[in-house]
Design an enzyme around this catalytic site. Structure first.
Site, PDB file in Angstrom:
ATOM      1  N   ARG A 230       0.706  -1.311   0.156  1.00  0.00           N
ATOM      2  CA  ARG A 230      -0.074  -0.095  -0.168  1.00  0.00           C
ATOM      3  C   ARG A 230       0.879   1.390  -0.194  1.00  0.00           C
ATOM      4  O   ARG A 230       1.975   1.385   0.586  1.00  0.00           O
ATOM      5  CB  ARG A 230      -0.938  -0.002   1.015  1.00  0.00           C
ATOM      6  CG  ARG A 230      -2.195  -0.643   1.122  1.00  0.00           C
ATOM      7  CD  ARG A 230      -3.088  -0.106   0.251  1.00  0.00           C
ATOM      8  NE  ARG A 230      -4.408  -0.845  -0.167  1.00  0.00           N
ATOM      9  CZ  ARG A 230      -4.511  -1.905  -0.837  1.00  0.00           C
ATOM     10  NH1 ARG A 230      -3.542  -2.318  -1.803  1.00  0.00           N
ATOM     11  NH2 ARG A 230      -5.662  -2.625  -1.056  1.00  0.00           N
ATOM     12  N   GLU A 259      -3.166   8.010  -5.887  1.00  0.00           N
ATOM     13  CA  GLU A 259      -3.381   7.113  -6.888  1.00  0.00           C
ATOM     14  C   GLU A 259      -4.405   7.688  -7.648  1.00  0.00           C
ATOM     15  O   GLU A 259      -5.479   7.867  -6.898  1.00  0.00           O
ATOM     16  CB  GLU A 259      -3.439   5.460  -6.775  1.00  0.00           C
ATOM     17  CG  GLU A 259      -2.353   4.932  -5.924  1.00  0.00           C
ATOM     18  CD  GLU A 259      -2.452   3.360  -5.692  1.00  0.00           C
ATOM     19  OE1 GLU A 259      -3.435   2.900  -6.072  1.00  0.00           O
ATOM     20  OE2 GLU A 259      -1.651   2.721  -4.828  1.00  0.00           O
ATOM     21  N   HIS A 278      -0.305  -0.200  -9.745  1.00  0.00           N
ATOM     22  CA  HIS A 278      -1.333  -0.890  -8.819  1.00  0.00           C
ATOM     23  C   HIS A 278      -1.720  -2.216  -9.525  1.00  0.00           C
ATOM     24  O   HIS A 278      -3.000  -2.291  -9.592  1.00  0.00           O
ATOM     25  CB  HIS A 278      -2.265   0.014  -8.173  1.00  0.00           C
ATOM     26  CG  HIS A 278      -2.901  -0.627  -6.812  1.00  0.00           C
ATOM     27  ND1 HIS A 278      -3.149   0.158  -5.658  1.00  0.00           N
ATOM     28  CD2 HIS A 278      -2.905  -2.000  -6.481  1.00  0.00           C
ATOM     29  CE1 HIS A 278      -3.763  -0.670  -4.672  1.00  0.00           C
ATOM     30  NE2 HIS A 278      -3.563  -1.801  -5.110  1.00  0.00           N
TER      31      HIS A 278
HETATM   32  C1  MLT Z   1      -5.788  -5.859  -2.911  1.00  0.00           C
HETATM   33  O1  MLT Z   1      -6.108  -5.170  -1.794  1.00  0.00           O
HETATM   34  O2  MLT Z   1      -6.231  -6.985  -2.885  1.00  0.00           O
HETATM   35  C2  MLT Z   1      -5.580  -4.949  -4.052  1.00  0.00           C
HETATM   36  O3  MLT Z   1      -4.605  -4.182  -3.781  1.00  0.00           O
HETATM   37  C3  MLT Z   1      -6.713  -4.610  -4.905  1.00  0.00           C
HETATM   38  C4  MLT Z   1      -6.464  -3.666  -5.963  1.00  0.00           C
HETATM   39  O4  MLT Z   1      -5.788  -4.064  -7.173  1.00  0.00           O
HETATM   40  O5  MLT Z   1      -6.993  -2.633  -5.986  1.00  0.00           O
END
Ligand code: MLT
Length: 316
Positions: A230, A259, A278
């Site tokens: 994150r 983002e 991401h």
């Molecule tokens: C997750 O938390 O599983 C991923 O980061 C989801 C995403 O791609 O937004």
């Protein structure tokens, strides 16, 4: 009963809801105002990362019993507010872990062999063979921060390329970290020993800025940092400084404090930084897995079954 799907979901998940007799409405990309209307009469809401489940939405909901995130992260859900409104929140841990671990490993390879920079150079008309001498992973130390589902798979991948794998996880005891394939070490030792550090923890108050200027300074000189977890866990300004001073040899970020990454971000100009938008969970396989899992879990709960992978308990 009615299900609202407010972010894109693999068709297999939609079909499960239909086969279970639910009415399904797919309305993605709604404004908050339109979402407040669309939530009326809905029993279950399926989201991914775009929909913000906040107090206002929960107040607008009249029949809502469950929110299911077809993913792992729940940063876009106000969980205390959901609990207050009697709404169960569930996610699908593990279903996209392989995808995230493979991306982290991909970044490790790409950084070590300058794959992104070599590609960019060629497209810019440069043949940077001499400048882009790489490093091999065999025999190097991979430090994994967070030995959950993703960390465990990454440990296997690291061992597969003959790396020494060390791991830190404050929620697991040493025996469990070992069982997950890593040698357990305290956080400070991991910082000092690892040639590559890959982050696999959720964003919480404890992990925000975990890679601060002070902690980046404790990393081994010439090490690499990879964050596919994150944004906000790594201090982006301090990371740019650590790259431009040569303290770190390189870094890879799949996630960012803001983002999409703003076009004027300093990160874009850091030569030894590889960025992806991401993509951790963004594989065909993972998207199918999370959709099937969320549909099965929510259907079961709405039909009186257990709230599998619920992160709150509104009945308490
Ligand atoms: C997750 O938390 O599983 C991923 O980061 C989801 C995403 O791609 O937004």
């Amino acid at each position: 009963m009615k299900i609202l799907v407010s972010d894109p979901l693999h068709e297999k998940g939609i079909q499960i809801f239909k086969d279970q007799g639910f009415e399904v409405e797919i309305k993605t990309g709604l404004s908050p105002e339109d979402l407040h209307q669309a939530i009326k009469g809905v029993d279950g809401l399926v989201i991914r990362s775009a929909t913000q489940v906040n107090k206002e939405l929960l107040e607008a909901a009249d029949l809502l019993k469950v929110v299911g995130r077809a993913d792992t992260g729940l940063d876009n859900v106000d969980i205390p507010a959901a609990t207050e409104h009697g709404v169960v929140v569930m996610n699908t841990p593990g279903q996209n872990s392989n995808a995230a671990a493979e991306l982290a490993m991909g970044h490790i390879f790409a950084l070590s062999r300058h794959i992104a920079r070599g590609n960019r150079g060629i497209k810019d008309g440069k043949w940077e063979k001499k400048q882009l001498r790489g490093r091999e992973l065999k025999g190097k130390t991979l430090g994994i921060v967070g030995m959950g589902n993703i960390g465990r798979i990454l440990a296997e991948l690291g061992i597969g390329v003959k790396m020494r794998v060390i791991g830190f996880d404050p929620f697991l005891d040493d025996a469990e970290i070992k069982a997950r394939g890593a040698e357990p070490v305290p956080y400070e030792d991991l910082l000092a020993q690892a040639d590559y550090i890959s982050i696999h923890v959720p964003k919480t108050t404890e992990t925000t800025n975990l890679f601060s200027e002070a902690n980046l300074a404790k990393m081994k000189d010439g090490a690499y940092l990879i964050n596919c977890a994150r944004g906000g866990i790594v201090d982006e300004v301090a990371l740019c400084d650590a790259l431009s001073s040569g303290k770190l040899a390189g870094a890879a970020l799949d996630v960012f404090e803001v983002e999409p990454l703003p076009a004027d971000s300093r990160l874009i100009y850091a030569d030894d930084l590889t960025c992806t938008p991401h993509l951790g969970a963004n594989t065909f396989e993972a998207q199918e897995n999370v959709a099937v899992a969320v549909a099965n879990q929510m259907s079961a709960y709405l039909k009186g079954g257990p709230a599998e992978f619920a992160v709150n308990d509104p009945k308490k």
